[in-house]
Design a protein around this motif. Structure first.
Motif, short mmCIF file in Angstrom:
data_model
loop_
_atom_site.label_atom_id
_atom_site.label_comp_id
_atom_site.label_asym_id
_atom_site.label_seq_id
_atom_site.Cartn_x
_atom_site.Cartn_y
_atom_site.Cartn_z
N LEU A 51 0.92 -1.11 -0.08
CA LEU A 51 0.03 -0.09 -0.04
C LEU A 51 0.94 1.23 -0.11
O LEU A 51 1.70 1.41 0.84
N VAL A 52 0.49 1.94 -0.91
CA VAL A 52 1.21 3.54 -1.01
C VAL A 52 0.49 4.48 -0.32
O VAL A 52 1.19 5.08 0.75
N HIS A 53 -0.58 4.51 -0.57
CA HIS A 53 -1.51 5.46 0.21
C HIS A 53 -3.07 5.12 0.21
O HIS A 53 -3.47 4.70 -0.68
N SER A 54 -3.83 5.35 1.32
CA SER A 54 -5.14 5.14 1.45
C SER A 54 -5.87 6.44 1.74
O SER A 54 -5.56 7.21 2.70
N VAL A 55 -6.98 6.60 0.92
CA VAL A 55 -7.70 8.03 1.19
C VAL A 55 -9.38 7.43 1.56
O VAL A 55 -9.99 6.88 0.75
N ALA A 56 -9.83 7.71 2.72
CA ALA A 56 -11.12 7.61 3.16
C ALA A 56 -11.92 8.87 2.86
O ALA A 56 -11.44 9.95 3.06
N TRP A 79 -10.43 2.21 10.10
CA TRP A 79 -9.61 2.44 8.96
C TRP A 79 -8.38 3.29 9.29
O TRP A 79 -7.11 3.15 8.91
N GLN A 80 -8.51 4.02 10.28
CA GLN A 80 -7.13 4.91 10.81
C GLN A 80 -6.01 3.72 11.26
O GLN A 80 -4.92 4.10 10.86
N GLN A 81 -6.74 3.02 11.99
CA GLN A 81 -5.72 2.02 12.65
C GLN A 81 -4.91 1.21 11.56
O GLN A 81 -3.94 0.75 11.56
N GLU A 82 -5.80 0.98 10.54
CA GLU A 82 -5.09 0.03 9.39
C GLU A 82 -4.21 0.92 8.39
O GLU A 82 -3.07 0.55 8.11
N ALA A 83 -4.69 2.20 8.18
CA ALA A 83 -3.69 2.97 7.24
C ALA A 83 -2.54 3.53 7.76
O ALA A 83 -1.47 3.68 7.32
N GLN A 84 -2.83 3.94 9.27
CA GLN A 84 -1.87 4.69 9.94
C GLN A 84 -1.07 5.86 9.33
O GLN A 84 -2.14 6.59 8.72
N ASP A 85 -0.04 6.35 9.30
CA ASP A 85 0.29 7.43 8.60
C ASP A 85 0.24 7.45 7.05
O ASP A 85 0.75 8.46 6.42
N LYS A 86 -0.08 6.39 6.26
CA LYS A 86 -0.18 6.41 4.95
C LYS A 86 -1.42 6.58 4.54
O LYS A 86 -2.21 6.11 3.48
N GLY A 87 -2.27 7.47 5.17
CA GLY A 87 -3.79 7.65 4.86
C GLY A 87 -3.98 9.36 4.78
O GLY A 87 -3.22 9.96 5.65
N THR A 88 -5.15 9.27 4.04
CA THR A 88 -5.68 10.79 4.25
C THR A 88 -7.24 10.61 4.27
O THR A 88 -7.70 9.89 3.45
N MET A 89 -7.82 11.17 5.30
CA MET A 89 -9.33 11.44 5.50
C MET A 89 -9.84 12.61 4.84
O MET A 89 -9.49 13.69 5.22
N GLY A 128 -2.00 10.57 10.25
CA GLY A 128 -1.91 10.76 8.68
C GLY A 128 -2.79 12.36 8.49
O GLY A 128 -2.84 13.11 9.52
N LYS A 129 -3.12 12.60 7.32
CA LYS A 129 -3.69 13.94 7.06
C LYS A 129 -5.39 13.81 7.28
O LYS A 129 -5.89 12.80 7.25
N GLY A 130 -5.78 15.05 7.62
CA GLY A 130 -7.24 15.23 7.81
C GLY A 130 -7.56 16.38 6.99
O GLY A 130 -7.08 17.40 7.19
N ILE A 131 -8.63 16.33 6.14
CA ILE A 131 -8.97 17.50 5.35
C ILE A 131 -10.66 17.67 5.53
O ILE A 131 -11.19 16.84 5.28
N LEU A 132 -11.01 18.99 5.42
CA LEU A 132 -12.29 19.20 5.54
C LEU A 132 -12.79 20.15 4.12
O LEU A 132 -11.93 21.03 3.80
N GLU A 178 -4.31 21.82 -4.64
CA GLU A 178 -3.74 20.44 -4.86
C GLU A 178 -2.67 20.03 -3.80
O GLU A 178 -1.96 20.80 -3.27
N ILE A 179 -2.73 18.71 -3.49
CA ILE A 179 -1.94 18.08 -2.50
C ILE A 179 -1.28 16.73 -2.92
O ILE A 179 -1.83 16.09 -3.53
N GLN A 180 0.13 16.64 -2.85
CA GLN A 180 0.75 15.54 -3.32
C GLN A 180 0.80 14.55 -2.03
O GLN A 180 1.42 14.62 -1.22
N LEU A 181 -0.15 13.48 -2.08
CA LEU A 181 -0.42 12.58 -1.34
C LEU A 181 0.85 11.60 -1.11
O LEU A 181 1.13 11.34 -0.11
#
Length: 397
Positions: A51-56, A79-89, A128-132, A178-181
């Motif tokens: 897994l490179v990156h996961s986006v919820a 999902w956060q526990q699975e993705a860890q720091d490789k994720g963006t919500m 990881g990241k969080g965006i609204l 734009e954000i480079q995930l």
């Protein structure tokens, strides 16, 4: 002849409505799969270590529970526990029902603040990241004064979370941001509410927006996509471009016969024929937040004209309170708007998958270049949730 009109025609109409209602009840809250996706359970994504990156992608959480029992927020935590720091919500707008974050002293302020704090807590606790994003309800349901309402919410979030990318696009501007995930994975955020908003909306340097004319937004969006054809691009917004639900003009038979249930679910006053006026109006003319409305149609037409020039785009939105996936002209269009409410969604049409259930979509990007779509829903018999659909998103040359 009179008997024909007074007896036979009403009988046929009644039989049609009964049959349609039975069909709707039969598949409501059950997943619909395109024929080629029926055996999706047999397909497995690459190993987790690739897994490179996961986006919820979580939409319309505005009515979430604030006491720690909210099922979707708990599903996000898993999902956060699975993705860890490789994720963006990404919260796809309509973060607070019914009217966003009002001023201090307003009767809705305590509830609105509690709901927003629940989202902020979820982001703050995540490595990881969080965006609204903002949606129509965050802009005072699109009414005059909505710009000020949205700015109040953005400022509140930014004071709590000191990250420049936590609320996008900034200042209520159209974007695109734009954000480079990750390497080869780009997130683009656009503010679709800007295009349908009544009253004041920002544009120009005086309001910290980069454009003085909206045409410059479309030019920049096209340029952004053109220079990133080598990447996998995920576009996040609030308003869908394809939908088999309410804002796409789809209504149930019940809504035709009992139209007042749109005001309150218990107002069961039968108004056959007359009751169809409201659904037909929403389908062919539309409220401000419907695809058939003039402003929405213009926005949708301009965006699709640009998107159809490219392949492999993944566009995700909320707005309709259900889960949908469409594959159109080598691009993918997702509706992930059941973060706190659910509503009817029609099966078939251009959709490859539809479901009326609480949950959200996840897009996982892997080292081999594959992108997998996963629909996670709240399960009634377990606190762990369940995968209702999984699909390898085809990448076209």
């Amino acid at each position: 002849m009179l008997v024909y009109f007074l007896v036979i025609i009403p009988t046929l109409l009644f039989a049609f409505f009964v049959f349609t209602y039975w069909q709707e009840r039969k598949y409501r809250r059950k997943p619909f799969y395109r024929l080629s996706d029926v055996g999706w359970q047999r397909l497995a994504p690459p190993p987790e270590e690739e897994l490179v990156h996961s986006v919820a992608l979580i939409g319309d959480v505005g009515a979430l529970a604030t006491d720690g029992s909210d099922p979707v927020i708990n599903l996000v935590s898993q999902w956060q526990q699975e993705a860890q720091d490789k994720g963006t919500m990404v919260f796809l707008g309509d973060n607070i029902y019914p009217i966003g974050l009002p001023e201090e002293g307003h009767r809705h302020r305590p509830t609105a603040e509690a709901r927003l704090n629940t989202i902020i807590k979820s982001i703050a606790a995540y490595p990881g990241k969080g965006i609204l994003l903002s949606g129509n309800h965050d802009w005072l349901k699109g009414r005059t004064g909505g710009y000020e309402q949205m700015l109040r919410q953005e400022l509140y979030v930014r004071e709590k979370i000191q990250e420049p990318e936590v609320y996008l696009p900034p200042n209520g501007c159209p974007g695109p941001s734009e954000i480079q995930l990750a390497d080869g994975v780009l997130l683009v955020v656009i503010n679709t509410q800007w295009f349908v908003q009544r009253g004041e909306k920002p544009l120009g340097h005086k309001q910290d927006c980069p454009y003085t004319h909206i045409e410059e937004f479309f030019v920049e969006l096209n340029r952004l996509l053109k220079r990133n054809t080598h990447q996998q691009v995920l576009i996040a917004a609030h308003h869908p471009l394809y939908s088999n639900a309410l804002h796409g003009g789809k209504f149930t038979v019940k809504q035709h016969i009992f139209p007042l249930t749109a005001m309150h679910k218990r107002i069961y006053i039968p108004l056959p024929l007359f009751g169809s006026v409201y659904p037909f109006y929403r389908r062919f003319f539309g409220a401000y937040e419907d695809m058939s409305h003039r402003k929405y149609k213009q926005m949708r037409k301009r965006l699709l004209r640009i998107f159809h020039r490219y392949n492999n785009l993944i566009y995700v939105a909320g707005h309709d309170h259900n889960l949908q996936h469409f594959e159109v002209q080598n691009n993918h269009y997702i509706v992930s708007g059941s973060g706190s409410k659910t509503a009817f969604v029609k099966k078939g049409g251009k959709a490859t998958f539809t479901l009326e259930a609480l949950g959200f979509f996840v897009v996982n990007f892997y080292a081999n270049g594959q992108a997998w779509l996963e629909c996670r829903t709240v399960a009634e018999d377990t606190s762990l949730g369940q995968v209702a659909f999984r699909k390898l998103l085809p990448m076209h040359a």
